[in-house]
Design a protein around this motif. Structure first.
Motif, PDB file in Angstrom:
ATOM      1  N   VAL A  75       0.828  -1.205   0.000  1.00 28.86           N
ATOM      2  CA  VAL A  75       0.000   0.000   0.000  1.00 28.86           C
ATOM      3  C   VAL A  75       0.865   1.258   0.000  1.00 28.86           C
ATOM      4  O   VAL A  75       0.436   2.319  -0.459  1.00 28.86           O
ATOM      5  CB  VAL A  75      -0.952  -0.035   1.230  1.00 28.86           C
ATOM      6  CG1 VAL A  75      -1.622   1.315   1.465  1.00 28.86           C
ATOM      7  CG2 VAL A  75      -2.017  -1.106   1.031  1.00 28.86           C
ATOM      8  N   ARG A  83      -1.164   0.450  -5.562  1.00 21.56           N
ATOM      9  CA  ARG A  83      -1.722   1.049  -4.342  1.00 21.56           C
ATOM     10  C   ARG A  83      -3.245   0.921  -4.277  1.00 21.56           C
ATOM     11  O   ARG A  83      -3.797   0.560  -3.235  1.00 21.56           O
ATOM     12  CB  ARG A  83      -1.323   2.522  -4.281  1.00 21.56           C
ATOM     13  CG  ARG A  83      -1.499   3.133  -2.894  1.00 21.56           C
ATOM     14  CD  ARG A  83      -0.904   4.525  -2.811  1.00 21.56           C
ATOM     15  NE  ARG A  83      -0.505   4.836  -1.439  1.00 21.56           N
ATOM     16  CZ  ARG A  83      -0.010   5.997  -1.056  1.00 21.56           C
ATOM     17  NH1 ARG A  83       0.159   6.951  -1.953  1.00 21.56           N
ATOM     18  NH2 ARG A  83       0.332   6.201   0.200  1.00 21.56           N
ATOM     19  N   TRP A  84      -3.904   1.205  -5.362  1.00 24.81           N
ATOM     20  CA  TRP A  84      -5.373   1.211  -5.321  1.00 24.81           C
ATOM     21  C   TRP A  84      -5.957  -0.178  -5.026  1.00 24.81           C
ATOM     22  O   TRP A  84      -6.773  -0.338  -4.107  1.00 24.81           O
ATOM     23  CB  TRP A  84      -5.934   1.788  -6.627  1.00 24.81           C
ATOM     24  CG  TRP A  84      -7.418   1.988  -6.580  1.00 24.81           C
ATOM     25  CD1 TRP A  84      -8.157   2.462  -5.552  1.00 24.81           C
ATOM     26  CD2 TRP A  84      -8.354   1.670  -7.611  1.00 24.81           C
ATOM     27  NE1 TRP A  84      -9.485   2.504  -5.868  1.00 24.81           N
ATOM     28  CE2 TRP A  84      -9.635   2.021  -7.158  1.00 24.81           C
ATOM     29  CE3 TRP A  84      -8.227   1.153  -8.914  1.00 24.81           C
ATOM     30  CZ2 TRP A  84     -10.785   1.853  -7.925  1.00 24.81           C
ATOM     31  CZ3 TRP A  84      -9.363   1.001  -9.687  1.00 24.81           C
ATOM     32  CH2 TRP A  84     -10.642   1.347  -9.190  1.00 24.81           C
ATOM     33  N   VAL A  87      -5.373  -1.043  -1.391  1.00 26.41           N
ATOM     34  CA  VAL A  87      -6.296  -0.381  -0.454  1.00 26.41           C
ATOM     35  C   VAL A  87      -7.639  -1.118  -0.450  1.00 26.41           C
ATOM     36  O   VAL A  87      -8.229  -1.366   0.614  1.00 26.41           O
ATOM     37  CB  VAL A  87      -6.467   1.102  -0.840  1.00 26.41           C
ATOM     38  CG1 VAL A  87      -7.609   1.738  -0.050  1.00 26.41           C
ATOM     39  CG2 VAL A  87      -5.177   1.870  -0.616  1.00 26.41           C
ATOM     40  N   THR A  91      -9.302  -3.062   2.755  1.00 24.54           N
ATOM     41  CA  THR A  91     -10.635  -2.671   3.226  1.00 24.54           C
ATOM     42  C   THR A  91     -11.555  -3.885   3.301  1.00 24.54           C
ATOM     43  O   THR A  91     -12.320  -4.056   4.269  1.00 24.54           O
ATOM     44  CB  THR A  91     -11.240  -1.622   2.274  1.00 24.54           C
ATOM     45  OG1 THR A  91     -10.339  -0.527   2.145  1.00 24.54           O
ATOM     46  CG2 THR A  91     -12.570  -1.117   2.789  1.00 24.54           C
ATOM     47  N   LEU A 115      -1.109   3.872   6.654  1.00 26.98           N
ATOM     48  CA  LEU A 115      -2.439   4.042   6.067  1.00 26.98           C
ATOM     49  C   LEU A 115      -2.905   5.490   6.118  1.00 26.98           C
ATOM     50  O   LEU A 115      -3.716   5.918   5.293  1.00 26.98           O
ATOM     51  CB  LEU A 115      -3.436   3.135   6.804  1.00 26.98           C
ATOM     52  CG  LEU A 115      -3.096   1.633   6.758  1.00 26.98           C
ATOM     53  CD1 LEU A 115      -4.134   0.839   7.534  1.00 26.98           C
ATOM     54  CD2 LEU A 115      -3.036   1.138   5.313  1.00 26.98           C
ATOM     55  N   LEU A 118      -2.568   7.771   3.054  1.00 27.62           N
ATOM     56  CA  LEU A 118      -3.524   7.709   1.945  1.00 27.62           C
ATOM     57  C   LEU A 118      -4.343   8.991   1.840  1.00 27.62           C
ATOM     58  O   LEU A 118      -4.754   9.381   0.746  1.00 27.62           O
ATOM     59  CB  LEU A 118      -4.453   6.507   2.123  1.00 27.62           C
ATOM     60  CG  LEU A 118      -3.781   5.116   2.117  1.00 27.62           C
ATOM     61  CD1 LEU A 118      -4.811   4.049   2.481  1.00 27.62           C
ATOM     62  CD2 LEU A 118      -3.173   4.833   0.757  1.00 27.62           C
ATOM     63  N   ASP A 121      -2.863  11.577  -0.481  1.00 25.79           N
ATOM     64  CA  ASP A 121      -2.634  11.227  -1.894  1.00 25.79           C
ATOM     65  C   ASP A 121      -3.369  12.216  -2.790  1.00 25.79           C
ATOM     66  O   ASP A 121      -4.533  12.543  -2.555  1.00 25.79           O
ATOM     67  CB  ASP A 121      -3.110   9.799  -2.155  1.00 25.79           C
ATOM     68  CG  ASP A 121      -2.483   9.216  -3.411  1.00 25.79           C
ATOM     69  OD1 ASP A 121      -2.589   9.861  -4.474  1.00 25.79           O
ATOM     70  OD2 ASP A 121      -1.876   8.134  -3.299  1.00 25.79           O
ATOM     71  N   ILE A 126      -7.803   7.188  -4.727  1.00 22.21           N
ATOM     72  CA  ILE A 126      -7.080   6.547  -3.630  1.00 22.21           C
ATOM     73  C   ILE A 126      -7.405   7.246  -2.302  1.00 22.21           C
ATOM     74  O   ILE A 126      -7.587   6.583  -1.265  1.00 22.21           O
ATOM     75  CB  ILE A 126      -5.564   6.568  -3.912  1.00 22.21           C
ATOM     76  CG1 ILE A 126      -5.263   5.702  -5.146  1.00 22.21           C
ATOM     77  CG2 ILE A 126      -4.781   6.105  -2.706  1.00 22.21           C
ATOM     78  CD1 ILE A 126      -3.815   5.677  -5.552  1.00 22.21           C
ATOM     79  N   ARG A 127      -7.477   8.575  -2.340  1.00 23.13           N
ATOM     80  CA  ARG A 127      -7.807   9.310  -1.104  1.00 23.13           C
ATOM     81  C   ARG A 127      -9.189   8.906  -0.583  1.00 23.13           C
ATOM     82  O   ARG A 127      -9.363   8.628   0.610  1.00 23.13           O
ATOM     83  CB  ARG A 127      -7.768  10.811  -1.370  1.00 23.13           C
ATOM     84  CG  ARG A 127      -8.016  11.666  -0.148  1.00 23.13           C
ATOM     85  CD  ARG A 127      -8.412  13.068  -0.527  1.00 23.13           C
ATOM     86  NE  ARG A 127      -9.737  13.112  -1.138  1.00 23.13           N
ATOM     87  CZ  ARG A 127     -10.301  14.210  -1.626  1.00 23.13           C
ATOM     88  NH1 ARG A 127      -9.634  15.350  -1.610  1.00 23.13           N
ATOM     89  NH2 ARG A 127     -11.508  14.158  -2.171  1.00 23.13           N
ATOM     90  N   GLY A 130      -9.154   5.521   0.701  1.00 20.12           N
ATOM     91  CA  GLY A 130      -8.416   5.555   1.975  1.00 20.12           C
ATOM     92  C   GLY A 130      -9.324   5.952   3.133  1.00 20.12           C
ATOM     93  O   GLY A 130      -9.182   5.424   4.249  1.00 20.12           O
TER      94      GLY A 130
END
Length: 913
Positions: A75, A83-84, A87, A91, A115, A118, A121, A126-127, A130
């Motif tokens: 991550v 990264r996506w 995440v 989750t 974490l 995020l 970002d 992604i944010r 996150g």
């Protein structure tokens, strides 16, 4: 799954294959698509979720904790394709096995901090994901919530909400608000951190609404609803009182409460938002006097303006309003009166005869409550009764004042008291046609009466004064009614028990003992206690006791009030004991009560006396402090003046002593003159030394005479000249020694004269200084007299010392003149001493010359004596030793004297031969 995890471990450099592997794992573990396809109404969903394959796969994945740690590392990668999906996978793991994954992340080094990155970002996808990840991460885990909060989560989330447009934002705002709720709810540490970080002030822009409030989007309604809930999280009654109070004050000072009241009075606001706003305002003002006072001053924008409380009560007693809104208004009214005796008095005062508006132009809160109390809507009856009970809560004064309220029931009939009207409606409840539950009206009225009569003997007397009330209560309790009526029976038993427990026996027919006998005959004690226990055993009683906010699924369930449950818990036990007490115990209890009342009166009297004495003591302490400070200033001034006077005295005494030294006189050569700088002791010492020298001189003179006689005897033996010269030489030697001593003494006198001259000059300088100080002493002493005018004794002392000092200064000036005269005479004395010195020097020179001559003569004499001794020895004349001769004549002579005696003997022998 093992192969996919192996790919994640070995192919870290290939971002594409890592992304595919993460997506695959996500699809295996997640059941999002399955949830979309499922019908929520089906009961099979719960069974399927239990056996969900996703949860099983998640359990397999997290069994090795290294897998979650590896996922946290992935991550951190900036590559979007890694990264996506990472995440999303994390989750999904948290959704399936939240507590287990939370624990793994918590023990992982910097797991939560990774974490948190995020949220920073720049890629919104992604944010936003996150934020969803952190939502799952922070659920029901206080430790992670604290870490996230201290990782600056509040600042970042509030920035995102502001960037997205506050309440007008989209679903991202909703997700951020849900995350904030997770962080703050039931977490006192984070709530305190949120308040101290001044984040409450940043919530105010959320509630800015315009004039046109129609056409709100569903998302805006959701966002605003969550924002209001977030405010309630901070001021919830379940929070610690100190934390809630500080948040309430902060909301008032930053203007948040004012903004909420604006929404409250605005038009066009959706009903659910208005309801939640009322609930929020309720908890913001609950128990906070400042906020309650502000809320009492809020007016609705109507013509004419009406208080917000009146407008809300109109909604509460209006049966056309939604049920949840009416509950919210009741809660708001309860919170306004909670621990607010001032507000309670204002509400009750609107019912009193002296304050009722006779014109009828405006409707007061009291009139609305009475209207709701006697309407045909059972829900209005219940809400009005509970609201009026809160106006009397823990306020005995208002309970007595409310007894004065008179109501006009119909034209032509005399008015009846509010208490009587309540009992009338209670007894006729079945005969009146009402909308809603008939039990609800009776329960509401009984709760009002129980609250009113508890801890108020006067109200009990008024209640018992009506002869129909006690038979009605006993009749209700004694009947065997259905399950619905059991609640009413229990409340009737409670009301009758209150009438016994708080009875002051002022009515003969309804004394405590007679009422207990009536219960014993008509109902039975055990039956009475059983009916009393129906209240606390009821299910709706337990629900109401849980939290202050009235929350009911339907109007039929609206039976008990939260504050009333506390009263029942308090009175149930004491009433049970009171029923079983005998008359003797009652008498003892009455005596104890009277004694306690007397004691309380005495204590109150003494408290008043002590309070007055405390005030007097405080005033006296202030006066003492003032006088002490003044005394310290005066003491400092007096000390300063005394020190100055002492300095003057010391200088004067020093000068006086020095002048006394100069006045000493001594005699020299028969003339009397003064010797400056020489004390009396030194002069006497010098005199003694002079006497010693005189005695020595006389002794030497005697010795010289004896030696002269010896020399004369020797000279008869043809050596007279030599003996005479020897004697003169010896006398010259003695005189030389005497002259040396006199010279030393003269040098001492000269040094003393020099010291006297130096002391005279020093004395003159001190005399000048003393004159200057005397010149400055008078104004200083004058100032001290003015400062010490407050003390007559000090003033007298200073004046006396001032007079003495002036007289001494005058005497000092006179002595100064005499000192000058003495100085002149001492100068003449110095001249005389110098003349004498020159004479002595001449005499010393002469004595030295004579000494030399004597030495020559003595040398010749010694030779002649030696020659005579030799001749005597040659002639055979025995010559005695010097020691023997000396012991026969004198033992104290020196060696030269012994030789002279031998020579004399030898000469006599020679003449005889």
């Amino acid at each position: 799954m093992e192969h996919l995890i192996h790919v994640l471990q070995t192919d870290r450099s290939d971002s594409e294959i890592i992304g595919y592997a993460l997506d695959t794992l996500y699809n295996v573990i997640s059941n999002d698509l399955e949830e979309e396809e499922q019908d929520d109404s089906e009961e099979e969903n719960s069974a399927k979720q239990v056996d969900d394959l996703g949860s099983q796969f998640t359990e397999i994945f997290i069994k090795q904790q290294e897998n979650v740690t590896l996922l946290l590392t992935l991550v951190e990668e900036f590559d979007f394709h890694v990264r996506w999906p990472g995440v999303k996978l994390l989750t999904s793991l948290l959704k399936q096995q939240g507590p287990q994954v939370q624990q793994i992340i918590l023990v992982s080094p910097m797991g939560v901090s990774r974490l948190m990155d995020l949220l920073a970002d720049s890629r919104e996808v992604i944010r936003n994901d996150g934020v969803l990840l952190l939502q799952q991460l922070t659920k029901s885990n206080a430790a992670i919530q604290k870490i996230v909060a201290f990782e600056n989560a509040f600042e970042r989330l509030l920035d995102i909400i502001t960037e997205e447009g506050n309440s007008d934002g989209g679903i991202v705002v909703e997700d951020c608000l849900l995350l904030l709720q997770n962080l703050l709810k039931n977490n006192n540490s984070n709530q305190n951190f949120f308040k101290e970080g001044s984040y409450i002030q940043r919530m105010k822009p959320w509630f800015e609404v315009g004039d046109d409030n129609c056409g709100w989007s569903a998302q805006k309604v959701t966002n605003l609803h969550l924002m209001l809930q977030l405010v309630r999280v901070l001021v919830s009654p379940t929070n610690p009182p100190g934390a809630t109070s500080s948040c309430q004050k902060a909301m008032f000072h930053c203007g948040l409460l004012q903004q909420l009241c604006t929404i409250l009075m605005a038009t066009g606001v959706p009903a659910d938002i208005l309801t939640e706003t009322i609930n929020t305002v309720s908890e913001v003002i609950r128990g906070c006097q400042t906020n309650q006072d502000y809320f009492a001053s809020v007016n609705a924008p109507s013509n004419p303006p009406r208080p917000a409380i009146v407008v809300l009560l109109m909604s509460m007693v209006n049966e056309r309003q939604p049920f949840v809104l009416r509950c919210a208004v009741l809660y708001c009214f309860q919170c306004f009166l909670y621990k607010n005796q001032k507000g309670q008095g204002e509400i009750v005062s609107t019912l009193l005869p002296s304050t009722i508006d006779a014109t009828g132009n405006s409707v007061s809160a009291g009139q609305l409550l009475c209207g709701g109390l006697f309407s045909t809507d059972s829900l209005s009856n219940w809400c009005a009764a509970v609201a009026l009970a809160h106006a009397l809560q823990e306020n005995a004064t208002l309970k007595e004042q409310l007894l004065r309220v008179q109501l006009a029931t119909s034209i032509g009939n005399p008015p009846v008291s509010l208490l009587q009207q309540c009992t009338n409606i209670l007894s006729q409840g079945d005969k009146i046609d009402r909308r809603g539950s008939k039990v609800q009206t009776r329960v509401g009225l009984l709760m009002l009466l129980c609250t009113w009569l508890s801890n108020c003997s006067i109200a009990v007397t008024h209640f018992l004064h009506n002869p129909a009330n006690v038979p009605f209560l006993t009749g209700q309790i004694a009947e065997n009614l259905g399950e619905e009526e059991q609640l009413v029976q229990g409340l009737c038993a409670l009301l009758l028990g209150i009438s016994i427990y708080y009875n002051d026996n002022s009515l003969e027919n309804y004394r405590k003992e007679k009422l207990k006998q009536l219960i014993e005959k008509r109902i039975g004690r055990e039956n009475f206690i059983e009916k009393l226990g129906f209240i606390s055993k009821h299910e709706l009683y337990s629900r109401a006791a849980q939290k202050p906010q009235p929350s009911f699924s339907s109007p039929d369930h609206m039976m008990f009030d939260h504050e009333f449950t506390k009263l029942v818990k308090e009175l149930e036990g004491v009433i049970s004991k009171a029923i079983y007490k005998s008359s003797e115990e009652d008498k003892k209890e009455e005596e104890v009560k009277k004694t306690l009342e007397q004691h309380d009166n005495i204590v109150t009297h003494y408290k008043k006396v002590i309070r007055e004495q405390d005030q007097e003591l405080e005033e006296l302490k202030q006066r003492i402090n003032t006088l002490t400070s003044q005394n310290e200033q005066l003491q400092a001034t007096v000390t300063q003046q005394v020190s100055q006077i002492q300095q003057h005295k010391d200088q004067y005494n020093l000068l006086k002593v020095q002048l006394g030294k100069d006045t000493q006189h001594h005699n020299s050569h028969g003339d009397t003159f003064q010797m400056n700088g020489i004390q009396t002791e030194e002069v006497s010492k010098l005199k003694e030394e002079l006497e010693e020298w005189k005695n020595k001189h006389e002794l030497l003179q005697g010795q010289l005479k004896e030696k002269d006689s010896v020399i004369e005897k020797l000279s008869s033996s043809q050596l007279e000249m030599g003996a005479t010269e020897q004697a003169s030489q010896i006398s010259k030697l003695g005189g030389l020694e005497h002259n040396n001593d006199l010279q030393k003494e003269l040098e001492v006198l000269r040094s003393q004269i020099q010291l006297q001259s130096a002391e005279i000059s020093k004395l003159q300088m001190e005399n000048q200084k003393l004159q200057i100080m005397n010149a400055t002493a008078d104004p200083m002493l004058g100032d001290s007299g003015a400062t010490a005018a407050t003390s007559s004794e000090l003033e007298g002392r200073l004046e006396q010392e001032l007079k003495e000092l002036k007289s001494e200064v005058k005497a000092l000036s006179e002595e100064k003149e005499s000192l000058k005269q003495q100085l002149d005479s001492s100068s003449s004395t110095v001249a005389i001493l110098q003349d004498e010195k020159s004479k002595l020097q001449r005499e010393v020179a002469e004595s030295k010359k004579e000494q030399d001559d004597l030495l020559v003569l003595l040398a010749d004499q010694d030779q002649k004596i030696s020659a005579l001794k030799m001749k005597l020895k040659d002639l055979g004349v025995p010559v005695e030793d010097e020691d023997d001769t000396e012991s026969g004549d004198q033992g104290d002579e020196d060696e030269d004297g012994d030789e002279e005696e031998q020579d004399e003997t030898a000469a006599v022998c020679y003449h005889e031969n």
